[in-house]
Design a protein around this motif. Structure first.
Motif, PDB file in Angstrom:
ATOM      1  N   ARG A 116       0.709  -1.233  -0.028  1.00  0.00           N
ATOM      2  CA  ARG A 116      -0.189  -0.139   0.027  1.00  0.00           C
ATOM      3  C   ARG A 116       1.422   1.779  -0.115  1.00  0.00           C
ATOM      4  N   ARG A 117       2.018   1.276   0.397  1.00  0.00           N
ATOM      5  CA  ARG A 117       3.102   2.554   1.102  1.00  0.00           C
ATOM      6  C   ARG A 117       3.719   2.596   0.116  1.00  0.00           C
ATOM      7  N   LEU A 118       4.541   1.872  -0.285  1.00  0.00           N
ATOM      8  CA  LEU A 118       5.964   1.619  -0.301  1.00  0.00           C
ATOM      9  C   LEU A 118       5.803   1.914  -1.955  1.00  0.00           C
ATOM     10  N   PRO A 119       7.077   2.633  -2.077  1.00  0.00           N
ATOM     11  CA  PRO A 119       7.397   2.524  -3.960  1.00  0.00           C
ATOM     12  C   PRO A 119       7.634   0.997  -4.612  1.00  0.00           C
ATOM     13  N   VAL A 120       7.071   1.732  -5.778  1.00  0.00           N
ATOM     14  CA  VAL A 120       6.404  -0.463  -6.440  1.00  0.00           C
ATOM     15  C   VAL A 120       7.252  -0.950  -6.577  1.00  0.00           C
ATOM     16  N   TRP A 121       8.967  -0.351  -7.045  1.00  0.00           N
ATOM     17  CA  TRP A 121       9.853  -1.863  -6.820  1.00  0.00           C
ATOM     18  C   TRP A 121       9.982  -1.528  -5.540  1.00  0.00           C
ATOM     19  N   LEU A 167      -3.127  -3.775  -2.547  1.00  0.00           N
ATOM     20  CA  LEU A 167      -3.233  -3.195  -3.502  1.00  0.00           C
ATOM     21  C   LEU A 167      -4.156  -2.077  -3.734  1.00  0.00           C
ATOM     22  N   ILE A 168      -5.251  -3.256  -3.566  1.00  0.00           N
ATOM     23  CA  ILE A 168      -6.330  -2.983  -2.753  1.00  0.00           C
ATOM     24  C   ILE A 168      -7.279  -1.059  -2.879  1.00  0.00           C
ATOM     25  N   LEU A 169      -6.168  -1.359  -1.451  1.00  0.00           N
ATOM     26  CA  LEU A 169      -5.466  -0.002  -0.644  1.00  0.00           C
ATOM     27  C   LEU A 169      -4.770   1.290  -1.146  1.00  0.00           C
ATOM     28  N   ARG A 170      -3.830   0.471  -1.646  1.00  0.00           N
ATOM     29  CA  ARG A 170      -2.768   1.170  -2.128  1.00  0.00           C
ATOM     30  C   ARG A 170      -3.734   2.237  -4.098  1.00  0.00           C
ATOM     31  N   ASP A 171      -4.522   1.297  -4.054  1.00  0.00           N
ATOM     32  CA  ASP A 171      -5.364   2.057  -5.171  1.00  0.00           C
ATOM     33  C   ASP A 171      -6.527   3.154  -4.573  1.00  0.00           C
ATOM     34  N   ALA A 172      -7.059   2.925  -3.235  1.00  0.00           N
ATOM     35  CA  ALA A 172      -8.030   3.741  -3.120  1.00  0.00           C
ATOM     36  C   ALA A 172      -6.779   4.836  -2.294  1.00  0.00           C
ATOM     37  N   ASP A 173      -5.846   4.789  -2.211  1.00  0.00           N
ATOM     38  CA  ASP A 173      -5.338   6.027  -1.956  1.00  0.00           C
ATOM     39  C   ASP A 173      -5.063   7.006  -2.816  1.00  0.00           C
ATOM     40  N   ALA A 174      -4.455   6.601  -4.287  1.00  0.00           N
ATOM     41  CA  ALA A 174      -4.609   7.073  -5.360  1.00  0.00           C
ATOM     42  C   ALA A 174      -5.754   7.762  -6.268  1.00  0.00           C
ATOM     43  N   ARG A 175      -7.173   6.957  -5.662  1.00  0.00           N
ATOM     44  CA  ARG A 175      -8.241   8.113  -6.206  1.00  0.00           C
ATOM     45  C   ARG A 175      -8.540   9.168  -5.083  1.00  0.00           C
ATOM     46  N   HIS A 176      -8.049   8.833  -4.066  1.00  0.00           N
ATOM     47  CA  HIS A 176      -8.617   9.786  -2.696  1.00  0.00           C
ATOM     48  C   HIS A 176      -7.502  11.159  -2.747  1.00  0.00           C
ATOM     49  N   ARG A 177      -5.862  10.588  -3.548  1.00  0.00           N
ATOM     50  CA  ARG A 177      -4.935  11.816  -3.543  1.00  0.00           C
ATOM     51  C   ARG A 177      -5.951  12.860  -5.245  1.00  0.00           C
ATOM     52  N   ARG A 178      -6.871  11.709  -5.706  1.00  0.00           N
ATOM     53  CA  ARG A 178      -6.819  12.287  -7.084  1.00  0.00           C
ATOM     54  C   ARG A 178      -7.409  13.967  -6.846  1.00  0.00           C
ATOM     55  N   GLU A 179      -8.949  12.855  -6.101  1.00  0.00           N
ATOM     56  CA  GLU A 179     -10.239  13.932  -5.023  1.00  0.00           C
ATOM     57  C   GLU A 179      -9.995  15.010  -4.624  1.00  0.00           C
TER      58      GLU A 179
END
Length: 383
Positions: A116-121, A167-179
């Motif tokens: 959820r929190r770390l960079p991809v690699w 990964l679901i939480l990571r996507d939710a965080d990304a959508r929250h930042r976009r909002e």
């Protein structure tokens, strides 16, 4: 609007702690049922040390919530402790059998947090290492004989579920930042429109004073001082709002004094009275802009549609609300119908979480009253 978020987080935390305690209980049962008897000094030492490895991994897994920026370090400690216990089991067959339920659960929790929190690699590397750790622990300690072979399979399935959750939480965080970015952009656009209106108001005053200076050329000094003051106000207002537009903060910090906002809006068109308890009240920039526009609209209505000889602007507190009133003695039939921008003013005040009422007072006065909550930190977004 956000009151339910902390409650939801506490519920997840309680469920997580409950799962770890249940895992500890299962491990305790497995330890009682184990028939391995340690021999020698090494075996006795391992008997003292190893039982606490599962508890340590559980504590470290829970600490990731308190230190979210240390997820990678805590995950490394959890994985390291689990691999140490697995290595001891593989290299010292006579060591006491250490159950793996708590360790595997802790490894899966930190793996999900890393995804959820770390960079991809780095998240991918942690996921692979955590998966290997979760599968190796039951494989090495219990072997692959049936039914012990089901332990690694269950660990692998749980690992997949943990990665999916992360990964679901990571996507939710990304959508929250976009909002948040979308809301921030809308705020800046609104402030840009208010900036235009505010500067236009001050510049109009400059033009009027300049024309007056032309008509009074024989005594121009005082008029030119007024022009300079009006220009300075325009520059100050412009710089303040442009600074807000350049900021990356979703909400501007409170930095504008209410008394100054009210007097700037009223100008010389009305008598101003600001109560002592709200004179130096600091209000967020988006609130001050909205109140400024409401006062300007109310005073503009007075100039355009009322034959007023007395106009008063009052600011005071009433319980947990800030009250602004614009009162004049030039009521007209059109004003009594509630026209002249009342709808627009009402929308601005409603956006602040308050309400606006416009109507007659007595037989010869018209009053516009705006009430805004003083709890500015709980204002709705998008003001």
């Amino acid at each position: 609007m956000t009151a339910g978020v902390p409650t939801a987080r506490r519920s997840v935390f309680v469920a997580e702690v409950g799962a770890l305690l249940a895992a500890q209980a299962v491990d305790a049962v497995l330890v009682v049922q184990a028939d391995a008897v340690p021999r020698g000094i090494t075996g006795s030492l391992l008997t003292v040390v190893l039982p606490y490895a599962g508890s340590a991994t559980a504590v470290l897994a829970v600490l990731r919530r308190r230190f979210p920026r240390r997820v990678e370090l805590l995950a490394g400690a959890v994985v390291g402790l689990s691999l140490l216990g697995t290595a001891v089991a593989g290299l010292a067959p006579r060591a006491p059998l250490q159950p793996v339920v708590t360790e595997v659960l802790a490894v899966l929790l930190v793996a999900a947090a890393g995804c959820r929190r770390l960079p991809v690699w780095r998240a991918a590397a942690l996921a692979v290492v955590a998966g290997a750790t979760a599968v190796l622990a039951p494989s090495v300690r219990y072997g692959l004989d049936y039914p012990a072979a089901l332990f690694p399979v269950a660990a692998a399935l749980a690992w997949g579920a943990a990665l999916a959750l992360g990964l679901i939480l990571r996507d939710a965080d990304a959508r929250h930042r976009r909002e948040l970015e979308r809301i921030r952009t809308e705020d800046r656009l609104q402030l840009a429109r208010d900036l235009h209106d505010l500067v236009a108001h001050h510049v109009t005053g400059i033009v009027v004073r300049t024309r007056a200076a032309q008509a009074l050329a024989q005594h121009p000094v005082e008029v030119f001082d007024e022009i300079e003051h009006a220009a300075a106000e325009a520059l100050t207002a412009t710089r303040g709002l442009v600074g807000v537009l350049r900021s990356d903060d979703p909400l501007p910090s409170p930095s504008l004094v209410l008394g100054d906002v009210v007097r700037a809006a009223a100008g010389t068109d009305a008598a101003v009275h600001v109560a002592t308890d709200v004179e130096a009240l600091l209000v967020p920039a988006q609130v001050s802009v909205a109140l400024h526009r409401v006062l300007l609209e109310a005073l503009t209505n007075v100039r355009r549609h009322a034959s007023a000889t007395e106009v008063r602007v009052t600011a005071r507190s009433d319980g947990d609300e800030l009250v602004l009133e614009v009162e004049n003695d030039g009521v007209t039939g059109e004003a009594a119908d509630g026209g002249h921008g009342v709808l627009g003013m009402g929308e601005r005040v409603a956006a602040l979480g308050g309400e606006l009422v416009a109507g007659p007072r007595g037989s010869d006065r018209w009053v516009v009253t705006a009430r805004v909550p003083l709890a500015f930190d709980t204002l709705p977004r998008g003001v």
